[in-house]
Design a protein around this motif. Structure first.
Motif, PDB file in Angstrom:
ATOM      1  N   SER A   1      32.769  38.405  49.306  1.00 30.12           N
ATOM      2  CA  SER A   1      31.897  39.274  48.951  1.00 30.12           C
ATOM      3  C   SER A   1      32.031  40.203  48.041  1.00 30.12           C
ATOM      4  O   SER A   1      31.780  40.916  47.390  1.00 30.12           O
ATOM      5  CB  SER A   1      31.508  40.181  49.790  1.00 30.12           C
ATOM      6  N   LEU A   2      33.615  41.240  47.403  1.00 28.31           N
ATOM      7  CA  LEU A   2      33.691  41.904  46.656  1.00 28.31           C
ATOM      8  C   LEU A   2      34.683  40.868  45.528  1.00 28.31           C
ATOM      9  O   LEU A   2      34.332  42.028  44.735  1.00 28.31           O
ATOM     10  CB  LEU A   2      35.613  42.553  47.428  1.00 28.31           C
ATOM     11  N   ILE A   3      34.977  40.210  45.409  1.00 26.06           N
ATOM     12  CA  ILE A   3      35.232  39.356  44.133  1.00 26.06           C
ATOM     13  C   ILE A   3      34.428  38.656  43.674  1.00 26.06           C
ATOM     14  O   ILE A   3      33.912  38.736  42.060  1.00 26.06           O
ATOM     15  CB  ILE A   3      36.582  38.167  44.907  1.00 26.06           C
ATOM     16  N   LEU A   4      32.559  38.302  43.898  1.00 23.95           N
ATOM     17  CA  LEU A   4      31.810  37.326  44.097  1.00 23.95           C
ATOM     18  C   LEU A   4      31.395  38.173  42.397  1.00 23.95           C
ATOM     19  O   LEU A   4      30.819  38.185  41.246  1.00 23.95           O
ATOM     20  CB  LEU A   4      30.487  36.950  45.389  1.00 23.95           C
ATOM     21  N   PRO A   5      31.209  39.681  42.815  1.00 25.85           N
ATOM     22  CA  PRO A   5      31.134  40.639  41.837  1.00 25.85           C
ATOM     23  C   PRO A   5      31.228  40.634  40.547  1.00 25.85           C
ATOM     24  O   PRO A   5      31.146  40.909  39.089  1.00 25.85           O
ATOM     25  CB  PRO A   5      30.327  42.224  42.565  1.00 25.85           C
ATOM     26  N   LEU A   6      32.854  40.744  40.523  1.00 27.85           N
ATOM     27  CA  LEU A   6      33.380  39.961  39.145  1.00 27.85           C
ATOM     28  C   LEU A   6      33.849  38.662  38.277  1.00 27.85           C
ATOM     29  O   LEU A   6      33.418  39.115  36.948  1.00 27.85           O
ATOM     30  CB  LEU A   6      34.680  39.986  39.647  1.00 27.85           C
ATOM     31  N   LEU A   7      32.708  38.168  38.834  1.00 25.84           N
ATOM     32  CA  LEU A   7      31.736  36.985  37.807  1.00 25.84           C
ATOM     33  C   LEU A   7      30.801  37.650  36.771  1.00 25.84           C
ATOM     34  O   LEU A   7      30.879  36.818  35.895  1.00 25.84           O
ATOM     35  CB  LEU A   7      31.106  35.689  38.944  1.00 25.84           C
ATOM     36  N   ASP A   8      30.628  38.833  37.196  1.00 29.03           N
ATOM     37  CA  ASP A   8      29.678  39.244  35.902  1.00 29.03           C
ATOM     38  C   ASP A   8      30.402  40.716  35.220  1.00 29.03           C
ATOM     39  O   ASP A   8      30.216  41.109  34.390  1.00 29.03           O
ATOM     40  CB  ASP A   8      28.433  40.127  36.464  1.00 29.03           C
ATOM     41  N   ASP A   9      31.909  40.765  35.197  1.00 28.62           N
ATOM     42  CA  ASP A   9      32.665  41.208  34.359  1.00 28.62           C
ATOM     43  C   ASP A   9      32.553  41.510  32.950  1.00 28.62           C
ATOM     44  O   ASP A   9      31.862  40.533  32.817  1.00 28.62           O
ATOM     45  CB  ASP A   9      33.551  41.250  35.272  1.00 28.62           C
ATOM     46  N   SER A  10      32.339  42.558  32.326  1.00 31.92           N
ATOM     47  CA  SER A  10      32.480  42.246  30.645  1.00 31.92           C
ATOM     48  C   SER A  10      33.593  41.807  30.381  1.00 31.92           C
ATOM     49  O   SER A  10      33.676  41.704  28.980  1.00 31.92           O
ATOM     50  CB  SER A  10      32.138  44.085  30.742  1.00 31.92           C
ATOM     51  N   ASP A  11      34.493  41.582  31.165  1.00 33.35           N
ATOM     52  CA  ASP A  11      35.521  41.246  30.723  1.00 33.35           C
ATOM     53  C   ASP A  11      36.192  40.129  31.144  1.00 33.35           C
ATOM     54  O   ASP A  11      36.219  39.674  31.987  1.00 33.35           O
ATOM     55  CB  ASP A  11      37.329  42.567  30.841  1.00 33.35           C
ATOM     56  N   SER A  12      36.130  38.779  30.213  1.00 29.03           N
ATOM     57  CA  SER A  12      36.822  37.479  30.229  1.00 29.03           C
ATOM     58  C   SER A  12      37.329  37.104  31.009  1.00 29.03           C
ATOM     59  O   SER A  12      37.928  36.361  32.198  1.00 29.03           O
ATOM     60  CB  SER A  12      37.010  36.775  28.646  1.00 29.03           C
ATOM     61  N   GLU A  13      38.939  38.340  31.266  1.00 28.94           N
ATOM     62  CA  GLU A  13      39.398  37.903  31.986  1.00 28.94           C
ATOM     63  C   GLU A  13      39.422  38.588  33.179  1.00 28.94           C
ATOM     64  O   GLU A  13      39.961  37.382  34.197  1.00 28.94           O
ATOM     65  CB  GLU A  13      41.626  39.209  31.216  1.00 28.94           C
ATOM     66  N   ILE A  14      38.911  39.217  33.301  1.00 28.66           N
ATOM     67  CA  ILE A  14      38.842  39.195  35.221  1.00 28.66           C
ATOM     68  C   ILE A  14      38.083  38.476  35.091  1.00 28.66           C
ATOM     69  O   ILE A  14      37.902  37.517  36.651  1.00 28.66           O
ATOM     70  CB  ILE A  14      38.015  40.971  34.915  1.00 28.66           C
ATOM     71  N   ARG A  15      36.821  37.735  34.647  1.00 29.21           N
ATOM     72  CA  ARG A  15      36.051  36.784  35.096  1.00 29.21           C
ATOM     73  C   ARG A  15      36.981  35.570  35.607  1.00 29.21           C
ATOM     74  O   ARG A  15      36.504  34.986  36.643  1.00 29.21           O
ATOM     75  CB  ARG A  15      34.886  36.511  33.692  1.00 29.21           C
ATOM     76  N   GLU A  16      37.637  35.199  34.467  1.00 31.20           N
ATOM     77  CA  GLU A  16      38.428  33.919  34.305  1.00 31.20           C
ATOM     78  C   GLU A  16      39.211  33.946  36.232  1.00 31.20           C
ATOM     79  O   GLU A  16      39.821  33.042  36.851  1.00 31.20           O
ATOM     80  CB  GLU A  16      38.774  33.833  33.312  1.00 31.20           C
ATOM     81  N   THR A  17      40.057  34.904  35.840  1.00 28.55           N
ATOM     82  CA  THR A  17      40.865  36.040  37.333  1.00 28.55           C
ATOM     83  C   THR A  17      40.158  35.163  38.164  1.00 28.55           C
ATOM     84  O   THR A  17      40.388  34.599  39.362  1.00 28.55           O
ATOM     85  CB  THR A  17      41.637  36.429  36.837  1.00 28.55           C
ATOM     86  N   SER A  18      39.264  35.944  38.790  1.00 27.25           N
ATOM     87  CA  SER A  18      38.215  35.877  39.896  1.00 27.25           C
ATOM     88  C   SER A  18      37.938  34.517  40.383  1.00 27.25           C
ATOM     89  O   SER A  18      37.450  34.719  41.172  1.00 27.25           O
ATOM     90  CB  SER A  18      37.497  36.815  39.452  1.00 27.25           C
ATOM     91  N   ILE A  19      37.329  33.788  39.252  1.00 29.30           N
ATOM     92  CA  ILE A  19      36.621  32.197  39.575  1.00 29.30           C
ATOM     93  C   ILE A  19      38.523  31.854  40.016  1.00 29.30           C
ATOM     94  O   ILE A  19      37.788  31.099  40.792  1.00 29.30           O
ATOM     95  CB  ILE A  19      35.625  32.004  38.144  1.00 29.30           C
ATOM     96  N   ILE A  20      39.461  31.991  39.510  1.00 31.62           N
ATOM     97  CA  ILE A  20      40.483  31.330  40.478  1.00 31.62           C
ATOM     98  C   ILE A  20      40.478  31.606  41.825  1.00 31.62           C
ATOM     99  O   ILE A  20      40.738  31.324  42.768  1.00 31.62           O
ATOM    100  CB  ILE A  20      41.724  31.571  39.516  1.00 31.62           C
ATOM    101  N   LEU A  21      40.113  33.078  41.903  1.00 33.98           N
ATOM    102  CA  LEU A  21      40.578  34.234  43.164  1.00 33.98           C
ATOM    103  C   LEU A  21      39.752  33.356  44.338  1.00 33.98           C
ATOM    104  O   LEU A  21      39.597  32.563  45.377  1.00 33.98           O
ATOM    105  CB  LEU A  21      40.294  35.239  43.093  1.00 33.98           C
ATOM    106  N   LEU A  22      38.512  33.059  44.005  1.00 31.83           N
ATOM    107  CA  LEU A  22      37.255  33.232  45.049  1.00 31.83           C
ATOM    108  C   LEU A  22      37.388  31.186  44.978  1.00 31.83           C
ATOM    109  O   LEU A  22      37.060  30.915  46.337  1.00 31.83           O
ATOM    110  CB  LEU A  22      36.153  32.296  43.461  1.00 31.83           C
ATOM    111  N   PHE A  23      37.609  30.749  44.072  1.00 27.83           N
ATOM    112  CA  PHE A  23      37.658  29.190  44.489  1.00 27.83           C
ATOM    113  C   PHE A  23      39.132  29.034  45.898  1.00 27.83           C
ATOM    114  O   PHE A  23      38.394  28.949  46.523  1.00 27.83           O
ATOM    115  CB  PHE A  23      39.064  28.533  43.002  1.00 27.83           C
ATOM    116  N   LEU A  24      40.374  29.985  45.518  1.00 27.15           N
ATOM    117  CA  LEU A  24      41.259  29.912  46.654  1.00 27.15           C
ATOM    118  C   LEU A  24      40.475  30.843  48.163  1.00 27.15           C
ATOM    119  O   LEU A  24      41.025  30.388  49.345  1.00 27.15           O
ATOM    120  CB  LEU A  24      42.640  31.183  46.721  1.00 27.15           C
ATOM    121  N   PHE A  25      39.891  31.950  47.939  1.00 34.67           N
ATOM    122  CA  PHE A  25      39.536  32.350  48.813  1.00 34.67           C
ATOM    123  C   PHE A  25      37.605  31.643  50.267  1.00 34.67           C
ATOM    124  O   PHE A  25      37.883  31.229  51.137  1.00 34.67           O
ATOM    125  CB  PHE A  25      38.225  33.791  48.416  1.00 34.67           C
TER     126      PHE A  25
END
Length: 490
Positions: free
Chosen positions: A161-185
């Motif tokens: 639930s803490l990582i999901l909102p980062l998929l909407d972040d304005s920074d593309s690197e944060i969005r891309e790192t977040s989808i990888i983390l979300l996959f692991l989580f």
């Protein structure tokens, strides 16, 4: 010395030499000094932590708890937190995970609190991208290689639930790192992801990650996330098809990197419910069968196993789609008709009956029995078993015989794991309903089966029972043959 380290251009050999000369312990002592002293020390340590050897020295010198305390302290200034984040990122990079997250005595640090605090930095209004990016990469470095240890920490920290909102972040690197983390989580906590994806534009964003051909890791993670979500969510599946998600998955299967292809194959299962023939038909029409057959021959072990399982799902539907032709007219014209499938006794095609023989999958499946690899052989056996039909076992049995698959199946009784042997025995039980197959393979099978039924008392009782059942089929035909011979002699 600290200023010189910061200002000089140093290669890896120079960094190693400095670490060997003992510069790291004094730099760690400077962390207890003034803000300026901390800043200078951390700037030097950021450089030194680029060397794998120096990471070990920082950890052995008790530096990691000091750096983490500074990083997570509410009193630390932003530039201090930034440098701490960069050091922690380097400590977890290059596959090192949590190897260096120890105290000075080598004792593992408490992972739960580290993960919780790294996640908290992503939520803090005071954390800019120059803090959040390295902290997020550090979190990824920890979670990537420590799935067993991470599971409890992720659940405790409510990580998804803490990582999901980062998929909407304005920074593309944060969005891309977040989808990888979300996959692991999502491997540990898939709950909450589906609800989030149903919000406006979220599914489109996920499909955008699937279509991102410039970042293989992002594609792999997006496909993996999709594979981890509950397959019972039919509404999600239909919405993904509508928005082009299935096309994106098939595109990955055609041109993605192997890791992305493996996850795409797993994700594909959600689109082919074995109870929903129309969804399977849609996939076959999209050309999935040749891709699956190709994976049997050229994929990784994981891809081969998943492709074999997928073909098995399609093949299970074949008997429902076949229509056995009724004998009509003059037998003189029989030869001009379309030949019947030897396994199914009907006119089969790839598109109409999903027949694995027509798809040219048989050779690739049999090859998977030869390598003595459990994962691929297990799925291959299950799929080959779909050819031997309950009401027409002779056809499938003969196909396995003529394709030289039977010897490989019997060999599994020598080298396979117990679960694999059990699958092989299940297939043999269906095959040896045919007296013809008993005559061909009875002698070889009997010797292997006696070995299994004679396992010691500590062996697998279930396996012994299955072996005994197959052996009884062989004995039944052996007795009937003997009776017939005896009758002739009399």
């Amino acid at each position: 010395m600290a200023k010189a380290i910061v200002n000089l251009e140093l290669n890896d050999s120079n960094l190693k030499l400095l670490g060997k000369e003992g510069v790291i312990p004094p730099l760690l002592e400077m962390l207890s000094g003034s803000v300026e002293s901390k800043d200078l020390s951390l700037s030097a340590l950021v450089k030194l932590a680029g060397s794998h050897v120096n990471k070990g020295i920082i950890a052995a010198s008790g530096g990691v708890p000091l750096i983490l305390d500074l990083m997570f302290s509410p009193r630390s200034r932003a530039f201090i937190v930034i440098k701490c984040s960069e050091i922690i990122e380097k400590l977890s990079s290059d596959g090192d995970g949590i190897d260096f997250f120890v105290d000075g005595e080598g004792k593992q640090l408490e992972l739960d609190s580290i993960i919780t605090n790294l996640l908290a930095l992503q939520q803090s209004s005071n954390s800019g991208h120059n803090i959040r990016k390295p902290a997020l990469r550090a979190l990824l470095g920890i979670c990537k290689f420590e799935s067993g240890l991470v599971k409890k920490a992720i659940l405790a920290a409510n990580g998804v639930s803490l990582i999901l909102p980062l998929l909407d972040d304005s920074d593309s690197e944060i969005r891309e790192t977040s989808i990888i983390l979300l996959f692991l989580f999502s491997q540990h906590e898939p709950e909450g992801v589906v609800e989030y994806l149903f919000r406006p534009r979220r599914l489109e964003a996920l499909i955008g990650f699937l279509e991102n051909e410039d970042n293989d890791n992002v594609q792999m993670a997006a496909a993996g996330l999709l594979a981890n979500l509950p397959k019972s969510e039919r509404e999600l599946t239909m919405k993904l098809i509508e928005l082009g998600g299935l096309d994106a998955i098939i595109s990955i299967l055609k041109s993605g990197k192997m890791e992305a292809k493996e996850n795409a194959l797993s994700a594909l299962f959600r689109f082919t419910d074995p109870t929903n023939i129309e969804s399977q038909r849609d996939l076959v029409k999209r050309g999935i069968y040749p891709l699956l057959v190709n994976f049997l021959n050229t994929g990784s072990v994981t891809a081969k196993a998943r492709a074999a399982a997928f073909i098995g799902d399609l093949s299970m539907s074949t008997p429902k789609l076949t229509v056995v032709p009724k004998p009509t007219g003059c037998w003189l014209f029989r030869s001009s008709r379309v030949p019947l499938c030897p396994a199914h006794g009907s006119v089969c095609t790839v598109n109409t009956t999903f027949c694995l023989l027509e798809a040219k999958a048989l050779t690739g499946l049999i090859k998977l029995l030869h390598g003595e690899v459990h994962a691929t052989a297990y799925e291959a056996i299950q799929t080959l078993s779909t050819l031997v039909l309950e009401d027409f076992p002779q056809g499938g049995a003969r196909v396995l015989h003529e394709s030289n698959a039977m010897r490989s199946i019997l060999d599994i009784l020598n080298w396979g794991t117990d679960s694999l042997k059990a699958e092989a025995l299940g297939l043999l039980e269906k095959v040896f309903v045919s007296k013809e197959m008993v005559e061909y393979y009875g002698t070889t099978a009997r010797s292997r089966l006696i070995g299994l039924t004679g396992m010691n008392i500590y062996g697998d009782g279930h396996l012994r029972r299955k072996a005994a059942k197959v052996l009884s089929l062989l004995e039944r035909y052996s007795k009937s043959s003997s009776s017939a011979i005896s009758g002739v002699l009399e």
